[in-house]
Design a protein around this motif. Sequence first.
Motif, short mmCIF file in Angstrom:
data_model
loop_
_atom_site.label_atom_id
_atom_site.label_comp_id
_atom_site.label_asym_id
_atom_site.label_seq_id
_atom_site.Cartn_x
_atom_site.Cartn_y
_atom_site.Cartn_z
N PHE A 1 6.52 0.18 -14.54
CA PHE A 1 5.66 -0.40 -13.52
C PHE A 1 4.24 0.15 -13.61
N SER A 2 4.11 1.46 -13.60
CA SER A 2 2.79 2.08 -13.51
C SER A 2 2.02 2.05 -14.83
N PHE A 3 2.72 2.25 -15.94
CA PHE A 3 2.02 2.33 -17.22
C PHE A 3 1.77 0.97 -17.84
N ALA A 4 2.17 -0.10 -17.14
CA ALA A 4 1.85 -1.46 -17.59
C ALA A 4 0.51 -1.92 -17.04
N ILE A 5 -0.21 -1.03 -16.35
CA ILE A 5 -1.50 -1.37 -15.75
C ILE A 5 -2.61 -0.74 -16.59
N PRO A 6 -3.26 -1.48 -17.47
CA PRO A 6 -4.28 -0.88 -18.34
C PRO A 6 -5.48 -0.34 -17.59
N SER A 7 -5.73 -0.85 -16.39
CA SER A 7 -6.90 -0.42 -15.62
C SER A 7 -6.64 0.83 -14.79
N LEU A 8 -5.39 1.29 -14.72
CA LEU A 8 -5.04 2.43 -13.86
C LEU A 8 -5.77 3.69 -14.32
N GLU A 9 -6.45 4.34 -13.37
CA GLU A 9 -7.23 5.54 -13.65
C GLU A 9 -6.61 6.80 -13.06
N THR A 10 -5.99 6.68 -11.89
CA THR A 10 -5.45 7.84 -11.17
C THR A 10 -4.10 7.50 -10.59
N MET A 11 -3.16 8.45 -10.71
CA MET A 11 -1.84 8.25 -10.11
C MET A 11 -1.37 9.54 -9.46
N PHE A 12 -1.05 9.46 -8.16
CA PHE A 12 -0.48 10.57 -7.42
C PHE A 12 1.03 10.38 -7.32
N ILE A 13 1.78 11.44 -7.58
CA ILE A 13 3.23 11.39 -7.52
C ILE A 13 3.75 12.77 -7.15
N ILE A 14 4.89 12.84 -6.46
CA ILE A 14 5.45 14.13 -6.10
C ILE A 14 6.06 14.76 -7.36
N ARG A 15 5.80 16.04 -7.53
CA ARG A 15 6.26 16.75 -8.72
C ARG A 15 7.79 16.69 -8.87
N GLU A 16 8.23 16.49 -10.10
CA GLU A 16 9.66 16.50 -10.41
C GLU A 16 10.25 17.84 -9.99
N ALA A 17 11.46 17.80 -9.41
CA ALA A 17 12.09 19.03 -8.90
C ALA A 17 12.29 20.07 -9.99
#
Length: 359
Positions: free
Chosen positions: A239-255
Amino acid sequence: MEPNKGTSNRDISTPNSSQSPFCLLPLELFLHILDQLVSTRDGEQKIAFSPSNPITRTLRSLARTCRYTYPYATQYLYTYSLYLDSCRAFSRLRRTLGLELGYGHHPDALRYGEAGRHEALFAVAQPPKYITSVFLSPQKTEKCGSAPMIRLPQVIDLCNAIGRTLKHLAMDLQPIYAPTSEIEAIKPHITTNNIFLGMPVLEELMCSFDITDYFRFPPPNLKRMAITAQGFHESLMVFSFAIPSLETMFIIREADMDAEHIDDIFGNYHGRGLDVVLVDVSSNHGTPEGTRDWHEEDVVRIWEVDVPKSYYGDEDDLILCDSWMWDHAVRGALWNVEKRRMESWSEVEARLTAAQTPP
């Protein structure tokens, strides 16, 4: 947005009425006043002002003052104050936009013959075209009374109705009622029901971790995304890496993040450049052993941001991070939050060696 129930021509005074001092103001000056009203002093721009916010209340009052102020105040109201935090607020916006309220008799349905809006003035104001920013989290609260929970098809058709002009969206799908049978029937994964394909100008998206359970295709021109998922899973990667224009992504750190998780991010991303910001309490941050070295030509940069924890430390870390992300995103403070670059493992080793070397 709750419409003015039963509004008639007598409810809104004419431009020449002595009760309408705003009519004496030049339009440019009145618009300047509205701009100053919605501007923030700290440089942050909220996703939406809540109904109790003085700015929202002022805009509502101005919209009710007279025909002169209605179109302009209404435009600002729909641009800055679509704060749908309950089933009732969600249903009343649908009612105002002329969408069906749901299944059977709905408690928010108008009585037969009762006007949901002043059609002539609504046509002049054209609120839907000014909807550029929405906070959508339709919780079932005591204020909702007997209003039923919001269902997935209602989210889809509302987003299809307003999606083309949206630039900023914070959408929490956790409160919606979405049984497996309904998901299979509505088929949100197919192109015609995928709401994000109908949001061509969406730049910022804050969403709950379950977003990819319903919609697999991302907004085509998204620049900034935050999701309350804890680490990347396969569908989120797609989902997220299919967006070529994406500049910033916030996500909760993997446990239990390790070097392979970092390598997966680098290996799956094929865009021009992405800042991945890991959100967690400070004690959980750190560079996984064996993490790759960073290079100037890297298209992925890994950052860390600390979520404050109370002195007693009795909160669940995941819930704390979830709440922190929603709070910062809705009030427009997330994207510029202070963060630091994650160290590579060789940097960590060099620092440890230097600390152990006697002077």
